[in-house]
Design a protein around this motif. Structure first.
Motif, PDB file in Angstrom:
ATOM      1  N   GLN A  40       0.886  -1.198  -0.022  1.00 31.47           N
ATOM      2  CA  GLN A  40       0.032   0.066   0.010  1.00 31.47           C
ATOM      3  C   GLN A  40       0.751   1.198  -0.033  1.00 31.47           C
ATOM      4  N   LEU A  41       2.276   0.939  -0.488  1.00 33.54           N
ATOM      5  CA  LEU A  41       3.056   2.057  -0.369  1.00 33.54           C
ATOM      6  C   LEU A  41       2.917   3.133  -1.549  1.00 33.54           C
ATOM      7  N   GLN A  42       2.809   4.450  -1.134  1.00 31.15           N
ATOM      8  CA  GLN A  42       2.896   5.622  -1.861  1.00 31.15           C
ATOM      9  C   GLN A  42       3.978   6.334  -1.812  1.00 31.15           C
ATOM     10  N   LEU A  43       4.808   6.802  -2.740  1.00 34.27           N
ATOM     11  CA  LEU A  43       6.048   7.816  -2.318  1.00 34.27           C
ATOM     12  C   LEU A  43       5.800   9.136  -2.994  1.00 34.27           C
ATOM     13  N   GLU A  44       6.458  10.116  -2.553  1.00 34.36           N
ATOM     14  CA  GLU A  44       6.500  11.431  -2.974  1.00 34.36           C
ATOM     15  C   GLU A  44       7.903  12.083  -2.432  1.00 34.36           C
ATOM     16  N   LEU A  45       8.087  13.082  -3.378  1.00 30.17           N
ATOM     17  CA  LEU A  45       9.268  14.001  -3.087  1.00 30.17           C
ATOM     18  C   LEU A  45       8.663  15.217  -2.309  1.00 30.17           C
ATOM     19  N   ARG A  46       8.946  15.619  -0.938  1.00 28.37           N
ATOM     20  CA  ARG A  46       8.446  16.783  -0.250  1.00 28.37           C
ATOM     21  C   ARG A  46       9.541  17.271   0.454  1.00 28.37           C
ATOM     22  N   ASP A  47       9.754  18.694   0.217  1.00 28.80           N
ATOM     23  CA  ASP A  47      11.033  19.400   0.911  1.00 28.80           C
ATOM     24  C   ASP A  47      12.342  18.672   0.699  1.00 28.80           C
ATOM     25  N   SER A  48      12.693  18.132  -0.443  1.00 24.10           N
ATOM     26  CA  SER A  48      13.749  17.265  -0.684  1.00 24.10           C
ATOM     27  C   SER A  48      13.970  16.023   0.205  1.00 24.10           C
ATOM     28  N   LYS A  49      13.001  15.623   0.744  1.00 28.12           N
ATOM     29  CA  LYS A  49      12.975  14.444   1.350  1.00 28.12           C
ATOM     30  C   LYS A  49      11.890  13.311   0.802  1.00 28.12           C
ATOM     31  N   VAL A  50      12.276  12.063   0.732  1.00 28.67           N
ATOM     32  CA  VAL A  50      11.451  10.834   0.412  1.00 28.67           C
ATOM     33  C   VAL A  50      10.298  10.592   1.410  1.00 28.67           C
ATOM     34  N   ILE A  51       9.131  10.635   1.062  1.00 28.96           N
ATOM     35  CA  ILE A  51       8.039  10.365   2.080  1.00 28.96           C
ATOM     36  C   ILE A  51       7.261   9.364   1.545  1.00 28.96           C
ATOM     37  N   GLY A  52       6.961   8.172   2.353  1.00 31.72           N
ATOM     38  CA  GLY A  52       6.153   7.130   2.007  1.00 31.72           C
ATOM     39  C   GLY A  52       4.807   7.238   2.823  1.00 31.72           C
ATOM     40  N   ILE A  53       4.085   6.871   2.204  1.00 27.17           N
ATOM     41  CA  ILE A  53       2.780   6.982   2.794  1.00 27.17           C
ATOM     42  C   ILE A  53       2.106   5.641   2.605  1.00 27.17           C
ATOM     43  N   ILE A  54       1.576   4.991   3.701  1.00 25.05           N
ATOM     44  CA  ILE A  54       1.155   3.941   3.867  1.00 25.05           C
ATOM     45  C   ILE A  54      -0.201   3.672   4.505  1.00 25.05           C
ATOM     46  N   THR A  55      -1.157   3.031   3.664  1.00 31.79           N
ATOM     47  CA  THR A  55      -2.661   2.839   4.130  1.00 31.79           C
ATOM     48  C   THR A  55      -2.588   1.606   4.869  1.00 31.79           C
ATOM     49  N   HIS A  56      -2.683   1.451   5.997  1.00 31.88           N
ATOM     50  CA  HIS A  56      -2.995   0.019   6.843  1.00 31.88           C
ATOM     51  C   HIS A  56      -4.430  -0.397   6.673  1.00 31.88           C
ATOM     52  N   LEU A  57      -4.335  -1.701   7.026  1.00 29.80           N
ATOM     53  CA  LEU A  57      -5.725  -2.344   6.822  1.00 29.80           C
ATOM     54  C   LEU A  57      -6.761  -1.741   7.670  1.00 29.80           C
ATOM     55  N   ASN A  58      -6.766  -1.007   8.579  1.00 27.44           N
ATOM     56  CA  ASN A  58      -7.692  -0.369   9.382  1.00 27.44           C
ATOM     57  C   ASN A  58      -8.215   0.995   8.564  1.00 27.44           C
ATOM     58  N   GLY A  59      -7.412   1.264   7.498  1.00 28.03           N
ATOM     59  CA  GLY A  59      -7.757   2.346   6.717  1.00 28.03           C
ATOM     60  C   GLY A  59      -6.928   3.726   6.929  1.00 28.03           C
ATOM     61  N   ASN A  60      -6.296   3.722   8.165  1.00 31.00           N
ATOM     62  CA  ASN A  60      -5.243   4.881   8.468  1.00 31.00           C
ATOM     63  C   ASN A  60      -4.377   4.859   7.459  1.00 31.00           C
TER      64      ASN A  60
END
Length: 121
Positions: free
Chosen positions: A89-109
């Motif tokens: 469920q990993l999404q990646l983005e570049l924000r303020d020169s940092k690699v940010i990962g966003i994971i949607t967990h099974l509970n939806g968070n």
């Protein structure tokens, strides 16, 4: 993204505690996602470190990636390879020169993780 190429980036994505009938000092572990970008591909692995410092690494795979106009890092995941991993469920983005990962967990968070450069773990 140029600053992140060919460097090992890591973020702790979970802490797991296993219930045991006795006082077992090795019943817990921390899970990390590791990313290494080159110009065209990203190598993704999971590393588990137990509470008694035993570690194991699971290579998830190498995938094509590209940075799109809204600073989202599009990764061409192979669904079968990432299934059941923290990359599923990993999404990646570049924000303020940092690699940010966003994971949607099974509970939806959705939880954000900052990937930092490391030399050892």
């Amino acid at each position: 993204m140029t600053n992140h190429l060919h460097k090992k980036l890591i973020s702790k994505v979970d802490t797991i505690y296993e219930e045991t009938p006795d006082d077992n000092p090795c019943a817990g572990s921390e899970i990390y996602l590791m990313l290494v970008f080159d110009e065209k591909q990203i190598h993704i692995s999971e590393k588990e470190i137990s509470s008694c410092n035993k570690s194991s690494t699971h290579k998830i795979g190498m995938y094509d990636w590209k940075l799109v106009s809204n600073n989202t890092i599009e990764v061409d995941f192979i669904t079968k390879e990432v299934e059941g991993t923290y990359a599923e469920q990993l999404q990646l983005e570049l924000r303020d020169s940092k690699v940010i990962g966003i994971i949607t967990h099974l509970n939806g968070n959705e939880v954000e993780y900052v990937f930092k450069e490391i030399t050892t773990i």
